[in-house]
Write an enzyme that holds these catalytic residues in place. Structure first.
Site, PDB file in Angstrom:
ATOM      1  N   TYR A   1     -31.619  29.634 -26.986  1.00  0.00           N
ATOM      2  CA  TYR A   1     -31.369  29.616 -25.530  1.00  0.00           C
ATOM      3  C   TYR A   1     -31.872  30.919 -24.911  1.00  0.00           C
ATOM      4  O   TYR A   1     -32.533  30.926 -23.871  1.00  0.00           O
ATOM      5  CB  TYR A   1     -29.876  29.422 -25.259  1.00  0.00           C
ATOM      6  CG  TYR A   1     -29.525  29.284 -23.780  1.00  0.00           C
ATOM      7  CD1 TYR A   1     -29.986  28.205 -23.032  1.00  0.00           C
ATOM      8  CD2 TYR A   1     -28.724  30.233 -23.144  1.00  0.00           C
ATOM      9  CE1 TYR A   1     -29.648  28.072 -21.673  1.00  0.00           C
ATOM     10  CE2 TYR A   1     -28.381  30.105 -21.794  1.00  0.00           C
ATOM     11  CZ  TYR A   1     -28.850  29.019 -21.068  1.00  0.00           C
ATOM     12  OH  TYR A   1     -28.521  28.895 -19.726  1.00  0.00           O
TER      13      TYR A   1
ATOM     14  N   SER B   1     -31.054  32.976 -16.978  1.00  0.00           N
ATOM     15  CA  SER B   1     -29.640  33.175 -17.308  1.00  0.00           C
ATOM     16  C   SER B   1     -29.444  34.571 -17.874  1.00  0.00           C
ATOM     17  O   SER B   1     -30.384  35.161 -18.439  1.00  0.00           O
ATOM     18  CB  SER B   1     -29.203  32.162 -18.365  1.00  0.00           C
ATOM     19  OG  SER B   1     -27.945  32.508 -18.911  1.00  0.00           O
TER      20      SER B   1
HETATM   21  N1  LIG Z   1     -23.838  26.677 -15.709  1.00  0.00           N
HETATM   22  C1  LIG Z   1     -23.979  27.948 -16.039  1.00  0.00           C
HETATM   23  O1  LIG Z   1     -23.008  28.676 -16.302  1.00  0.00           O
HETATM   24  C2  LIG Z   1     -25.355  28.557 -16.104  1.00  0.00           C
HETATM   25  C3  LIG Z   1     -25.460  29.922 -16.401  1.00  0.00           C
HETATM   26  C4  LIG Z   1     -26.701  30.497 -16.479  1.00  0.00           C
HETATM   27  C5  LIG Z   1     -27.830  29.727 -16.278  1.00  0.00           C
HETATM   28  N2  LIG Z   1     -27.707  28.403 -16.016  1.00  0.00           N
HETATM   29  C6  LIG Z   1     -28.944  27.630 -15.835  1.00  0.00           C
HETATM   30  O2  LIG Z   1     -28.839  26.838 -14.675  1.00  0.00           O
HETATM   31  C7  LIG Z   1     -29.650  25.667 -14.812  1.00  0.00           C
HETATM   32  C8  LIG Z   1     -28.847  24.464 -14.370  1.00  0.00           C
HETATM   33  O3  LIG Z   1     -27.726  24.345 -15.232  1.00  0.00           O
HETATM   34  P1  LIG Z   1     -26.424  23.504 -14.876  1.00  0.00           P
HETATM   35  O4  LIG Z   1     -25.278  24.351 -15.253  1.00  0.00           O
HETATM   36  O5  LIG Z   1     -26.525  22.949 -13.524  1.00  0.00           O
HETATM   37  O6  LIG Z   1     -26.550  22.347 -15.987  1.00  0.00           O
HETATM   38  P2  LIG Z   1     -26.465  20.751 -15.901  1.00  0.00           P
HETATM   39  O7  LIG Z   1     -25.396  20.342 -14.947  1.00  0.00           O
HETATM   40  O8  LIG Z   1     -26.401  20.280 -17.308  1.00  0.00           O
HETATM   41  O9  LIG Z   1     -27.868  20.358 -15.256  1.00  0.00           O
HETATM   42  C9  LIG Z   1     -29.056  20.474 -15.994  1.00  0.00           C
HETATM   43  C10 LIG Z   1     -30.063  19.479 -15.474  1.00  0.00           C
HETATM   44  O10 LIG Z   1     -31.238  19.576 -16.293  1.00  0.00           O
HETATM   45  C11 LIG Z   1     -31.667  18.269 -16.607  1.00  0.00           C
HETATM   46  N3  LIG Z   1     -32.433  18.173 -17.840  1.00  0.00           N
HETATM   47  C12 LIG Z   1     -32.028  18.428 -19.112  1.00  0.00           C
HETATM   48  N4  LIG Z   1     -33.002  18.118 -19.991  1.00  0.00           N
HETATM   49  C13 LIG Z   1     -34.052  17.664 -19.251  1.00  0.00           C
HETATM   50  C14 LIG Z   1     -35.345  17.174 -19.572  1.00  0.00           C
HETATM   51  N5  LIG Z   1     -35.776  17.059 -20.846  1.00  0.00           N
HETATM   52  N6  LIG Z   1     -36.159  16.791 -18.568  1.00  0.00           N
HETATM   53  C15 LIG Z   1     -35.762  16.859 -17.277  1.00  0.00           C
HETATM   54  N7  LIG Z   1     -34.548  17.305 -16.904  1.00  0.00           N
HETATM   55  C16 LIG Z   1     -33.700  17.696 -17.892  1.00  0.00           C
HETATM   56  C17 LIG Z   1     -30.362  17.500 -16.749  1.00  0.00           C
HETATM   57  O11 LIG Z   1     -30.631  16.111 -16.702  1.00  0.00           O
HETATM   58  P3  LIG Z   1     -29.658  15.084 -17.480  1.00  0.00           P
HETATM   59  O12 LIG Z   1     -28.319  15.226 -16.813  1.00  0.00           O
HETATM   60  O13 LIG Z   1     -30.302  13.765 -17.234  1.00  0.00           O
HETATM   61  O14 LIG Z   1     -29.639  15.518 -18.902  1.00  0.00           O
HETATM   62  C18 LIG Z   1     -29.594  18.023 -15.560  1.00  0.00           C
HETATM   63  O15 LIG Z   1     -29.953  17.343 -14.384  1.00  0.00           O
HETATM   64  C19 LIG Z   1     -30.102  25.641 -16.269  1.00  0.00           C
HETATM   65  O16 LIG Z   1     -31.456  26.063 -16.330  1.00  0.00           O
HETATM   66  C20 LIG Z   1     -29.196  26.643 -16.953  1.00  0.00           C
HETATM   67  O17 LIG Z   1     -29.806  27.256 -18.065  1.00  0.00           O
HETATM   68  C21 LIG Z   1     -26.503  27.811 -15.910  1.00  0.00           C
END
Ligand SMILES: NC(=O)c1ccc[n+]([C@@H]2O[C@H](COP(=O)([O-])OP(=O)(O)OC[C@H]3O[C@@H](n4cnc5c(N)ncnc54)[C@H](OP(=O)(O)O)[C@@H]3O)[C@@H](O)[C@H]2O)c1
Length: 320
Positions: free
Chosen positions: A183, A158
């Protein structure tokens, strides 16, 4: 520092979607593992890879929720994995390796962001443990299948990595917690994992990349209050998106799918990408591109050693 962190003119950009980058790409016969591939960006990544013909394994903290989210996608299988629990990581990896299959693509996508101070395992800070140490252990345990597949390994980092380098004097925040620094450290660790894995794996055919997907409203923001997100200028008081640079989940999945599959990256590795491009090194004070500490080979090797000591897992222990 000499660097390969330079744009290559991919022809894609911030508005490209995962389907755009896979247009004309046939992934039949390929196997991908996508952590968290049932929510937000992971869900769109799984959908796009499956549409292009890949078989996608989705290890999930909540397998029932994953099965529900992925219902109707034939080429997907769900297994159980909690990245905050090293026994769970070991169990998933052992089940996968027992299947005898190789991995072509591993996308370490799952993550948590800006949670209140939480301790997991032997007292580890939860963002460092879940986002980094869990993926470190998973990648090392899956190494036999990755090397068989000549895999690409993708770390979803990120722009939050700008918040913090690795805090060598206090990586577990034992002397004061800050949710954004935590983070940031975890997301810097995601990049450094790609840098060191690439250094160790490239002569064996395994290449690794890291990336910032863009800003996308997903369940990732679950630990932030509406007031905080209004304050950051992300949404209005009714929850409507305000920031014009925000991407859709389909656009947010594009860079990880590009990093995992593009022939434009053949022969390259250990690089941080954004907007379906290799990023430039960040200029001082600018939150764009990659910070030098996140792609520093010495920091990457040092973090690998620390992570191996903490998790007790290192696929390369006998070679060093
Ligand atoms: N969205 C943004 O703006 C953004 C920006 C920069 C980077 N990112 C990165 O993109 C990635 C995906 O994010 P997203 O926005 O798609 O978030 P999200 O919709 O919250 O998805 C995150 C996923 O990670 C899983 N997870 C969390 N804790 C876990 C654990 N202990 N063991 C296994 N799985 C786990 C969650 O499972 P549960 O649903 O079961 O908790 C969910 O499936 C992340 O690494 C995030 O840091 C996102």
């Amino acid at each position: 520092m000499t660097t390969a962190q330079h744009k290559i003119g991919s022809g894609f950009g911030a508005r490209s979607t995962a389907d755009d980058v896979l247009d004309g790409v046939d992934l039949s016969g390929k196997l991908a593992v996508v952590t968290g591939g049932y929510s937000g960006l992971g869900l769109e990544t799984t959908r796009a890879l499956a549409r292009a013909g890949a078989r996608v394994v989705v290890p999930a903290r909540r397998p029932d929720a994953a099965r529900e989210a992925l219902a109707g996608i034939a080429e997907v299988e769900v297994d159980e994995l909690d990245l905050g629990d090293l026994e769970s990581v070991k169990g998933f990896a052992e089940r996968f390796l027992a299947s005898g299959r190789r991995i072509d693509i591993l996308i370490n996508n799952a993550g948590i962001m800006a949670c209140p101070e939480t301790r997991v395992g032997p007292g580890w800070e939860a963002q460092f443990a879940t986002n980094h140490l869990g993926h470190f252990a998973l990648t090392n345990r899956l190494w036999p299948a990755l090397v068989d597949g000549g895999a690409r390994v993708v770390s979803v980092s990120s722009t939050g990595h700008h918040n913090s380098a690795i805090r060598w004097d206090d990586p577990q925040f034992e002397h004061g917690y800050d949710k954004w620094a935590a983070y940031g450290q975890a997301k810097t660790a995601n990049v450094l994992l790609a840098v060191q894995l690439d250094a160790l794996g490239k002569d064996l055919g395994v290449r690794a990349f890291a990336l910032h997907p863009g800003g996308i409203l997903t369940p990732l923001q679950r630990h932030l209050t509406t007031e905080e997100m209004v304050g950051y200028g992300w949404i209005d008081a009714d929850g409507n998106p305000l920031n014009p640079s925000f991407k859709t989940p389909e656009q947010g999945a594009a860079t990880q799918v590009w990093a995992a599959t593009s022939v434009q990256l053949d022969g390259l590795g250990g690089l941080y990408c954004e907007d379906c491009e290799i990023a430039e090194l960040a200029a001082e004070g600018v939150r764009e591109g990659v910070r030098d500490y996140a792609v520093d080979p010495e920091q990457a090797a040092r973090l690998w050693t620390l992570s191996a000591e903490l998790t007790g897992v290192d696929a390369f222990a006998s070679t060093r």
